[in-house]
Design a protein around this motif. Sequence first.
Motif, PDB file in Angstrom:
ATOM      1  N   ARG A   1      15.125   7.424   9.215  1.00 58.97           N
ATOM      2  CA  ARG A   1      14.259   8.523   8.777  1.00 58.97           C
ATOM      3  C   ARG A   1      15.060   9.609   8.071  1.00 58.97           C
ATOM      4  N   HIS A   2      16.290   9.777   8.490  1.00 58.71           N
ATOM      5  CA  HIS A   2      17.125  10.831   7.908  1.00 58.71           C
ATOM      6  C   HIS A   2      17.728  10.406   6.579  1.00 58.71           C
ATOM      7  N   ARG A   3      18.088   9.116   6.453  1.00 62.94           N
ATOM      8  CA  ARG A   3      18.850   8.681   5.290  1.00 62.94           C
ATOM      9  C   ARG A   3      18.037   7.855   4.302  1.00 62.94           C
ATOM     10  N   ALA A   4      16.997   7.163   4.780  1.00 60.40           N
ATOM     11  CA  ALA A   4      16.304   6.208   3.920  1.00 60.40           C
ATOM     12  C   ALA A   4      15.288   6.893   3.023  1.00 60.40           C
ATOM     13  N   HIS A   5      14.931   6.191   1.966  1.00 63.26           N
ATOM     14  CA  HIS A   5      13.893   6.655   1.053  1.00 63.26           C
ATOM     15  C   HIS A   5      12.576   6.790   1.813  1.00 63.26           C
ATOM     16  N   ARG A   6      11.800   7.775   1.438  1.00 64.58           N
ATOM     17  CA  ARG A   6      10.593   8.083   2.194  1.00 64.58           C
ATOM     18  C   ARG A   6       9.587   6.941   2.177  1.00 64.58           C
ATOM     19  N   GLU A   7       9.548   6.153   1.094  1.00 67.48           N
ATOM     20  CA  GLU A   7       8.586   5.069   0.977  1.00 67.48           C
ATOM     21  C   GLU A   7       9.137   3.728   1.456  1.00 67.48           C
TER      22      GLU A   7
ATOM     23  N   GLN B   1       0.833  -1.195   0.000  1.00 62.20           N
ATOM     24  CA  GLN B   1       0.000   0.000   0.000  1.00 62.20           C
ATOM     25  C   GLN B   1       0.877   1.257   0.000  1.00 62.20           C
ATOM     26  N   PRO B   2       0.409   2.356  -0.618  1.00 61.73           N
ATOM     27  CA  PRO B   2       1.216   3.586  -0.671  1.00 61.73           C
ATOM     28  C   PRO B   2       1.542   4.101   0.729  1.00 61.73           C
ATOM     29  N   ALA B   3       2.767   4.596   0.892  1.00 56.44           N
ATOM     30  CA  ALA B   3       3.216   5.108   2.193  1.00 56.44           C
ATOM     31  C   ALA B   3       3.602   6.566   2.051  1.00 56.44           C
ATOM     32  N   GLN B   4       3.124   7.378   2.972  1.00 56.50           N
ATOM     33  CA  GLN B   4       3.475   8.786   2.995  1.00 56.50           C
ATOM     34  C   GLN B   4       4.617   9.077   3.966  1.00 56.50           C
ATOM     35  N   ASP B   5       4.858   8.149   4.858  1.00 59.62           N
ATOM     36  CA  ASP B   5       5.901   8.335   5.855  1.00 59.62           C
ATOM     37  C   ASP B   5       6.518   6.983   6.154  1.00 59.62           C
TER      38      ASP B   5
END
Length: 494
Positions: free
Chosen positions: A263-269, A170-174
């Motif tokens: 959270r700082h380095r990884a892709h947002r999804e 499912q799409p993730a915004q965070d």
Amino acid sequence: MEVLLSAVGSDLVGRLISFLISKFQEPGSTDDVVRLQRALLRARVVVEEAERRQVANQAMLQQLNQLRGKMCRGAYMLDTFIRRAVEPSRRSHATARRSVVVPPGSDGTGELSVMVGTLEAALSDMKEFVVLLGAYPRLNRQPYSSYLFMERCLFGRQMEKEQIMSFLLQPAQDFEVLPIIGPHEVGKRTLVEHVCLEERVRDHFAKIHRLSGEHLDLQSHEHHGSALDLTVRSLILVDLSDYSDGDAYEEEEQWRRLLASLRHRAHRESKIIIISGAEKHSSRGTVPPIRLRAPRREELWYLFKALAFGGADPEERPDLVGIAMALFKSIPDLARFDVVNKLGVALRADLNARFWRRVLKMVVGVTQLQLGAAPGGPHLPEDNTGYYYPRMPVMRGAARAPCLFYDRRKSTRMLGSKLPEVTMFEVVQGVVPGEKKRFDVLVWQSRIPPYASYVATCDMERAAQVAEVGKKQIVNKRRRDQPVCGSGEDKVGT
């Protein structure tokens, strides 16, 4: 139109099967047994057809899971009644198959009637399920075939698997976190590994990274040259199943640093899955956790019987079904899949009643011991539980020596890696590698990802010491219990 034709065809096939069963069923059978056989056959058709399709509806999966549980309980109850009916009368093979009668005086007749009503009601509620099932696409590969390849397939986790995949796709915004919580040896890693092997998951995530509890710090990976590529959409698996850090504050700090770094380095999804047996880790998720329960006894019996008989039909061998049920009831610690798997595969190697009775005698004779440190012996792990097998070889002519197994440990190395050549079952049969008194044995190796292997230590010398101590205790007890005017000398065996 295709869905409607499929539903009509399924109903006609079900009616035909029910007619054939009633046609060839002997009048001596009770109505409840006949009805339960019919209901189990219909339930098996629905369950196996559903497991061949990619069902995404969570309500349908829950309904399927409930039907599977009722089917396993019904099969266990039916086999129990068959065993009670066949064993006392010692019928021949043909007679036992034609006539399945509930023994007189049995107090389970009422329970059987309740089970029949429950299963029939569940099947009547599956009509809409069967119609909707035709709309879902078939899987490219069959995930499970009950009497042929069950040891190579994931058993009874279809609902949890689809729940995990729904979270991942499912799409993730965070940055989202899903904890998977469950007791020891219920298949948490196996379930996650099967999810990761799905093409839909591999196409969705560019990278799949695995972190253990000892390496929650991303800098440690960079220091050892295994830096994680987090610039693309990634799936991060954090395995805390074996994490044994006693400092809860330090553990929490490590998790906070890891999450902040991701959270700082990884892709947002990107997404995280936590695998743990501790309930405290369930609070770390951003979505409700998935909790895996230990399999019920009836479900394990369904798996055990399928593994033991392989491609053979259990209805053709009611004598073996009775022995298998007696063996199943004597297995300790049924929460472990490896116990059921290793015994089921061992039985399947020889579908002979005499061999199965020997295995039953061997399992009944096992004694669980709490071992202490022996002088000059190896250092025992914290779990110092040992399993003592008396002088009871399964193979005729094998060496009659007691066995003691302890330090059972698990490894997730891939197939083909260096493992002990001799298995635990072979040692119990009398196969001993050379003149060694202490050596490692392969308890069982899973045939499905992540291909976990279970290894234990066999100590023949210490087993002989345990046998000698037990012999002295028996002699002393008999001397205390022996009357003053005894009639002969008791014989002592081990």
